[in-house]
Design an enzyme around this catalytic site. Structure first.
Site, short mmCIF file in Angstrom:
data_model
loop_
_atom_site.label_atom_id
_atom_site.label_comp_id
_atom_site.label_asym_id
_atom_site.label_seq_id
_atom_site.Cartn_x
_atom_site.Cartn_y
_atom_site.Cartn_z
N TYR A 1 44.60 -44.35 31.21
CA TYR A 1 44.89 -45.39 30.21
C TYR A 1 45.99 -46.36 30.64
O TYR A 1 46.23 -47.35 29.96
CB TYR A 1 45.25 -44.71 28.88
N HIS B 1 43.52 -33.91 30.16
CA HIS B 1 43.14 -33.20 28.91
C HIS B 1 42.12 -32.11 29.26
O HIS B 1 41.35 -32.25 30.20
CB HIS B 1 42.48 -34.17 27.92
N ASP C 1 39.15 -37.64 16.70
CA ASP C 1 39.56 -38.64 17.69
C ASP C 1 38.41 -39.25 18.45
O ASP C 1 38.43 -39.35 19.67
CB ASP C 1 40.52 -37.98 18.69
N ASP D 1 44.30 -40.03 33.78
CA ASP D 1 45.48 -39.95 32.90
C ASP D 1 46.42 -38.85 33.40
O ASP D 1 47.46 -38.61 32.81
CB ASP D 1 45.06 -39.70 31.44
N HIS E 1 34.95 -33.93 26.54
CA HIS E 1 35.30 -33.26 25.29
C HIS E 1 34.09 -33.02 24.40
O HIS E 1 34.17 -32.20 23.48
CB HIS E 1 36.33 -34.08 24.49
N ASP F 1 41.27 -34.55 34.98
CA ASP F 1 41.78 -35.31 33.82
C ASP F 1 42.92 -34.49 33.21
O ASP F 1 42.97 -33.27 33.33
CB ASP F 1 40.63 -35.46 32.82
N1 LIG Z 1 45.47 -37.35 17.50
C1 LIG Z 1 46.37 -37.03 18.56
C2 LIG Z 1 46.06 -37.77 19.83
C3 LIG Z 1 44.60 -37.61 20.20
N2 LIG Z 1 44.42 -38.04 21.57
C4 LIG Z 1 43.00 -38.01 21.99
C5 LIG Z 1 42.95 -37.98 23.48
C6 LIG Z 1 41.54 -38.07 24.00
C7 LIG Z 1 41.55 -37.97 25.51
C8 LIG Z 1 40.21 -38.35 26.09
C9 LIG Z 1 40.14 -38.10 27.61
O1 LIG Z 1 41.13 -38.83 28.30
O2 LIG Z 1 40.33 -36.73 27.93
C10 LIG Z 1 38.77 -38.53 28.10
F1 LIG Z 1 38.67 -38.26 29.40
F2 LIG Z 1 37.82 -37.89 27.46
F3 LIG Z 1 38.63 -39.84 27.92
ZN LIG Z 2 42.03 -37.35 29.40
#
Ligand SMILES: NCCCNCCCCCC(O)(O)C(F)(F)F
Ligand SMILES: [Zn+2]
Length: 539
Positions: free
Chosen positions: A298, A167, A85, A258, A128, A165
């Site tokens: 987002y 994630h 990703d 997010d 990440h 965040d």
């Molecule tokens: N293949 C399934 C969905 C993959 N989704 C990827 C989400 C990435 C999130 C990035 C984040 O929001 O954590 C950052 F802060 F780094 F930008």
């Molecule tokens: Zn995120």
């Protein structure tokens, strides 16, 4: 201080629909429209050097990324496939160096005292990315590099990283999991490992390794729809007590938005104004030295609102009344209980956590994949008071025009140190009892009365005055007894918005203090839901 890096706007990969250039332009535009941009200092961005990047990443990874600007689109695609990703573009290496460099410029400005705090609005994000791998839109780990940089260049002993965040920043966790000088805290959508990046080590039982045990705190959200109460409960009953015990010299925030309502990735329901409170509650740590670095976010509307809420609080404006605090949901309380139990052996503020009994709670968390479009009210306009602090004084006491500097707690004389235990108990009561209760009560005025026999040393009083300004939109009235002249200056400096001096390393609170606080909390939590710390395991 706002850091808008001069960004080549065409860095957007067709393959990546959500991590788009507009994220920065709408955020910056909102700061300009709201008048906040004019009140900030902007500093020049720079590229991170190889040495900066090698603080976290391996040579082979850096050398590989260096080649991407010269790759054909085919090679780029090939290169990208080895990571999860993340979308490489001929220009992403340059942008990733600017993003990391911006974070380091922010650290320089805060550590040299040029600014008190600040936010770096950057792309690509960083939390990440790992030592030798890109992941989740991230190339270089901006915040991890900033933490290592601050330690190396400024001799910072303890860094707190708060990752709000939605994630899990596994890249940050891997960088510091055996390092007791960097405390990494992250909450993240987890859904029992069903949500990306679906890692077993994102769960609450990953507490760090070797010398770093206790210094990695994961709060998994196993349902979506988490609200303001859920976030505040985690701060009051977990992050803040541990953060005060850790006593960081610098606070870095992986400021991903997010986790706000409307975001397609997070699917949470916390409103943008909550970030004003989360920011405020961290601002009395580390003498106010706080660097927020943008990660995710987002939904362009809630992203812009959340960025403004954060920056306006960094500027010292009173916080808005927190919206819809109707208590944490069962799933959040279950997670809170699990994390507190997993960490009670490492943190004296959590030592009693295993004595919790179950609470009656209803479960408001929703299942994931809710499709209805979320709507929420625009955050209330936050006034910037023209006169921030009026001081009514008897004659003979000069009106303070600034704040009085304190030596660190190590210099305090033995008498006051003997009181530090009371201070630990006092802070335990403030963070775990007074603050959540006051937030739920949501007063329109805070009346703070300093009784001369309180025996509270002035730094604790300043911490209290600072923390409580998150309530009642900052409307606070302080009444002091006649003999408290020497406390007028410190009180005024807190009311003026100066960060309170650090309390230093706090010893464990006295067992009798904890016992009395806990029994009061158990009695009150039936009526005050924000005092709960465990979910009821029976339905
Ligand atoms: N293949 C399934 C969905 C993959 N989704 C990827 C989400 C990435 C999130 C990035 C984040 O929001 O954590 C950052 F802060 F780094 F930008
Ligand atoms: Zn995120």
């Amino acid at each position: 201080m706002i850091q808008i890096q001069a960004f080549e706007m065409f860095l957007s990969s067709p393959a990546c629909k959500i991590e788009v250039p507009e994220r920065l332009t709408v955020s910056h535009e909102a700061l300009v429209q709201s008048g906040l941009a004019d009140r900030c200092v902007s500093i020049p961005v720079r590229e991170a050097t190889d040495a900066d990047i090698l603080l976290v990443h391996s040579e082979e990874y850096l050398e590989a990324v260096k080649k991407t600007p010269y790759m054909t689109l085919e090679d780029l695609k090939e290169f990208t496939l080895q990571y999860g990703d993340v979308y490489f573009h001929p220009n992403i290496y340059h942008c990733a160096k600017l993003a990391a460099g911006a974070a380091l410029q922010l650290v320089d400005s805060v550590m040299t005292g040029k600014v008190r705090n600040g936010m770096a609005l950057v792309r690509p994000p960083g939390h990440h990315s790992m030592r030798s791998a890109a992941s989740g839109f991230c190339v270089f780990n901006n915040v991890a590099i900033a933490a290592r940089y601050a330690k190396q260049k400024y001799g910072v002993k303890r860094v707190l990283i708060v990752d709000w965040d939605i994630h899990h920043g596994q890249g940050v966790q891997y960088s510091f999991e055996d390092d007791p000088s960097v405390l990494y805290f992250s909450w993240h959508r987890y859904e029992h490992q069903k949500f990306w990046p679906q890692l077993r080590e994102s769960d609450f039982d990953s507490v760090g390794k070797n010398k770093g045990v206790g210094f990695n705190i994961n709060v998994p959200w196993n349902k979506v729809g988490m609200q303001n109460s859920d976030y505040l409960s985690i701060f009051c009953h977990l992050l803040l007590p541990v953060a005060y015990e850790f006593n960081p010299d610098l606070v870095l925030v992986c400021a991903g938005f997010d986790s706000a309502i409307g975001d397609p990735e997070g699917e949470m329901c916390a409103t943008p104004d909550i970030f004003a409170h989360l920011t405020h509650l961290l601002m009395n740590l580390a003498g106010g030295k706080l660097c927020a670095v943008l990660e995710g976010g987002y939904n362009l509307t809630s992203l812009a609102q959340s960025v403004c809420q954060t920056v306006q609080t960094l500027l010292g404006d009173p916080a808005p009344p927190p919206a819809n605090l109707d208590g944490p949901c069962k799933s959040a309380l279950d997670s809170l209980h699990c994390v507190r139990s997993a960490h009670r052996q490492y943190w004296s503020c959590l030592k009693h956590a295993e004595e919790e009994e179950e609470e009656k709670t209803l479960d408001k968390g929703e299942e994931g994949n809710s499709i209805e479009e979320k709507v929420w009210p625009e955050p209330p306009k936050r006034v910037t008071p023209t006169i921030r602090t009026a001081v009514v004084l008897p004659d003979g006491v000069t009106c303070p025009d600034g704040c009085k500097r304190f030596s660190s707690s190590e210099d305090l004389d033995p008498l006051i140190i003997s009181k530090l235990n009371d201070v630990s108990g006092f802070m335990h009561a403030v963070l775990g009892l007074l603050l959540p209760l006051a937030y739920e009560y949501d007063p329109t005025l805070v009346l703070l009365v300093r009784m001369s026999d309180a025996g509270l040393c002035e730094i604790v009083w300043q911490q209290l005055t600072g923390l409580l300004q998150g309530l009642a939109q900052g409307h606070m009235l302080v009444l002091m007894q006649d003999g408290e002249k020497e406390c007028v200056g410190p009180t005024a400096s807190s009311l003026l918005g100066y960060p309170a001096p650090s309390l230093g390393q706090l010893p464990a609170p006295l067992p009798e203090d904890v016992a009395s606080i806990e029994s009061l909390r158990h009695r009150l939590k039936a009526d005050w839901k924000l005092l709960q710390t465990t979910g009821d395991f029976t339905t």
